[in-house]
Write a protein that holds these residues in place. Structure first.
Motif, PDB file in Angstrom:
ATOM      1  N   GLN A 157       7.131  23.086 -42.703  1.00 34.68           N
ATOM      2  CA  GLN A 157       6.797  22.023 -43.656  1.00 34.68           C
ATOM      3  C   GLN A 157       7.687  20.817 -43.345  1.00 34.68           C
ATOM      4  O   GLN A 157       8.858  20.784 -43.731  1.00 34.68           O
ATOM      5  CB  GLN A 157       7.001  22.475 -45.101  1.00 34.68           C
ATOM      6  CG  GLN A 157       6.163  23.684 -45.520  1.00 34.68           C
ATOM      7  CD  GLN A 157       6.843  25.002 -45.200  1.00 34.68           C
ATOM      8  OE1 GLN A 157       8.043  25.081 -45.028  1.00 34.68           O
ATOM      9  NE2 GLN A 157       6.048  26.076 -45.123  1.00 34.68           N
ATOM     10  N   PHE A 158       7.129  19.860 -42.605  1.00 33.07           N
ATOM     11  CA  PHE A 158       7.885  18.697 -42.164  1.00 33.07           C
ATOM     12  C   PHE A 158       7.491  17.459 -42.948  1.00 33.07           C
ATOM     13  O   PHE A 158       6.313  17.243 -43.249  1.00 33.07           O
ATOM     14  CB  PHE A 158       7.656  18.432 -40.672  1.00 33.07           C
ATOM     15  CG  PHE A 158       8.414  19.352 -39.765  1.00 33.07           C
ATOM     16  CD1 PHE A 158       9.642  18.978 -39.239  1.00 33.07           C
ATOM     17  CD2 PHE A 158       7.901  20.602 -39.423  1.00 33.07           C
ATOM     18  CE1 PHE A 158      10.348  19.826 -38.399  1.00 33.07           C
ATOM     19  CE2 PHE A 158       8.587  21.453 -38.583  1.00 33.07           C
ATOM     20  CZ  PHE A 158       9.817  21.072 -38.066  1.00 33.07           C
ATOM     21  N   SER A 159       8.483  16.632 -43.244  1.00 31.48           N
ATOM     22  CA  SER A 159       8.240  15.325 -43.840  1.00 31.48           C
ATOM     23  C   SER A 159       7.768  14.362 -42.748  1.00 31.48           C
ATOM     24  O   SER A 159       8.117  14.528 -41.574  1.00 31.48           O
ATOM     25  CB  SER A 159       9.536  14.804 -44.474  1.00 31.48           C
ATOM     26  OG  SER A 159       9.439  13.433 -44.769  1.00 31.48           O
ATOM     27  N   SER A 160       6.985  13.376 -43.145  1.00 30.17           N
ATOM     28  CA  SER A 160       6.569  12.335 -42.194  1.00 30.17           C
ATOM     29  C   SER A 160       7.608  11.224 -42.091  1.00 30.17           C
ATOM     30  O   SER A 160       7.395  10.236 -41.384  1.00 30.17           O
ATOM     31  CB  SER A 160       5.227  11.745 -42.625  1.00 30.17           C
ATOM     32  OG  SER A 160       5.326  11.194 -43.927  1.00 30.17           O
ATOM     33  N   ARG A 161       8.725  11.392 -42.759  1.00 30.01           N
ATOM     34  CA  ARG A 161       9.816  10.402 -42.728  1.00 30.01           C
ATOM     35  C   ARG A 161      10.214  10.108 -41.282  1.00 30.01           C
ATOM     36  O   ARG A 161      10.452  11.034 -40.500  1.00 30.01           O
ATOM     37  CB  ARG A 161      11.001  10.970 -43.506  1.00 30.01           C
ATOM     38  CG  ARG A 161      12.224  10.092 -43.582  1.00 30.01           C
ATOM     39  CD  ARG A 161      13.269  10.835 -44.405  1.00 30.01           C
ATOM     40  NE  ARG A 161      14.579  10.230 -44.318  1.00 30.01           N
ATOM     41  CZ  ARG A 161      15.695  10.794 -44.788  1.00 30.01           C
ATOM     42  NH1 ARG A 161      15.626  11.997 -45.370  1.00 30.01           N
ATOM     43  NH2 ARG A 161      16.841  10.180 -44.685  1.00 30.01           N
ATOM     44  N   PRO A 162      10.272   8.835 -40.900  1.00 27.70           N
ATOM     45  CA  PRO A 162      10.556   8.515 -39.493  1.00 27.70           C
ATOM     46  C   PRO A 162      11.977   8.872 -39.067  1.00 27.70           C
ATOM     47  O   PRO A 162      12.893   8.926 -39.887  1.00 27.70           O
ATOM     48  CB  PRO A 162      10.322   7.000 -39.423  1.00 27.70           C
ATOM     49  CG  PRO A 162      10.478   6.511 -40.822  1.00 27.70           C
ATOM     50  CD  PRO A 162      10.027   7.626 -41.715  1.00 27.70           C
ATOM     51  N   VAL A 163      12.129   9.114 -37.781  1.00 28.23           N
ATOM     52  CA  VAL A 163      13.429   9.379 -37.155  1.00 28.23           C
ATOM     53  C   VAL A 163      13.595   8.386 -36.023  1.00 28.23           C
ATOM     54  O   VAL A 163      12.704   8.247 -35.170  1.00 28.23           O
ATOM     55  CB  VAL A 163      13.512  10.822 -36.617  1.00 28.23           C
ATOM     56  CG1 VAL A 163      14.804  11.032 -35.832  1.00 28.23           C
ATOM     57  CG2 VAL A 163      13.405  11.818 -37.760  1.00 28.23           C
ATOM     58  N   ASP A 164      14.726   7.696 -36.003  1.00 28.19           N
ATOM     59  CA  ASP A 164      14.978   6.670 -34.996  1.00 28.19           C
ATOM     60  C   ASP A 164      14.903   7.250 -33.583  1.00 28.19           C
ATOM     61  O   ASP A 164      15.463   8.317 -33.298  1.00 28.19           O
ATOM     62  CB  ASP A 164      16.374   6.069 -35.228  1.00 28.19           C
ATOM     63  CG  ASP A 164      16.598   4.771 -34.480  1.00 28.19           C
ATOM     64  OD1 ASP A 164      16.374   4.740 -33.258  1.00 28.19           O
ATOM     65  OD2 ASP A 164      16.992   3.791 -35.118  1.00 28.19           O
TER      66      ASP A 164
END
Length: 223
Positions: free
Chosen positions: A37-44
């Motif tokens: 269950q992953f968030s779509s929150r971006p990662v630099d």
């Protein structure tokens, strides 16, 4: 010409510090869990780059570094990968995997649906290379390819975890569709594994079955 340089960056610690560092590393690694269950929150991207550089330091056959990483942030490409992977997984869970394998997977609660392949901010496709050498000249033989790429993958997973990201390894069979989607050379490269990386969702879970780790008495023999 056989040239060598002096080892200048090794750091020796006291036995007490060594034990403390070993214990701290174990406790950090023990917090790494495979999640789905992953968030779509971006990662630099800079974070991913540093983790990939760490993977590139892994020991390998003749220092030919027989790997290539394709880091995928594109939503369009992630959707392509998810569609192909779910088609393969559907056949697997409908019986191609065999009764014994499917039974082993039941405690994990997995199925053919792989939403994390399009929801997570990054997918990293790891490819092994049969030929190329250090300079990827296309013809120099690489050695201990499978072992080398496996070690590099471990380095990458550890680096992503150390940076503060959650991970999942995904290995649909066959994985040849990754070669096409990622535009790699099918004659020389083989997809090895797909790593999902990002932040866990607030409702992320870890199967109880996955938290069991063998005790040291089963894990190790000291001679």
């Amino acid at each position: 010409m056989n040239e060598h340089q002096a080892l200048t960056d090794f750091i020796e610690y006291s036995p007490q510090d060594m034990l403390s560092r070993a214990e701290a590393n174990y406790h950090e690694v023990k917090r790494r869990h495979s999640i789905r269950q992953f968030s779509s929150r971006p990662v630099d991207r800079a974070i991913i780059e540093q983790c990939l550089l760490a993977a590139g330091t892994a020991p390998n056959g003749a220092n030919h570094q027989p790997w290539h990483f394709v880091a995928i942030e594109s939503d369009e490409i992630k959707l392509q990968i998810r569609a192909q992977a779910e088609a393969i997984e559907s056949a697997f869970y409908e019986g191609r995997g065999g009764e014994e394998w499917l039974s082993a997977l039941k405690p994990l609660g997995t199925n053919a649906s792989k939403p994390y392949l399009s929801e997570a901010p990054w997918l990293i496709a790891v490819f092994s290379q049969k030929r190329g050498g250090q300079h990827e000249d296309g013809h120099t033989q690489n050695y201990y390819v499978h072992e080398s790429v496996g070690i590099a993958t471990g380095f990458l997973i550890q680096a992503l975890h150390h940076a503060g990201l959650a991970t999942l390894t995904h290995t649909p069979k066959p994985m040849s569709f990754l070669t096409d989607i990622c535009g790699r050379d099918a004659d020389n490269e083989r997809p090895y594994i797909l790593i999902v990386a990002g932040y866990p969702r607030a409702d992320a879970t870890v199967p109880e079955h996955a938290k069991y780790k063998k005790p040291i008495e089963q894990l190790v023999s000291f001679l």
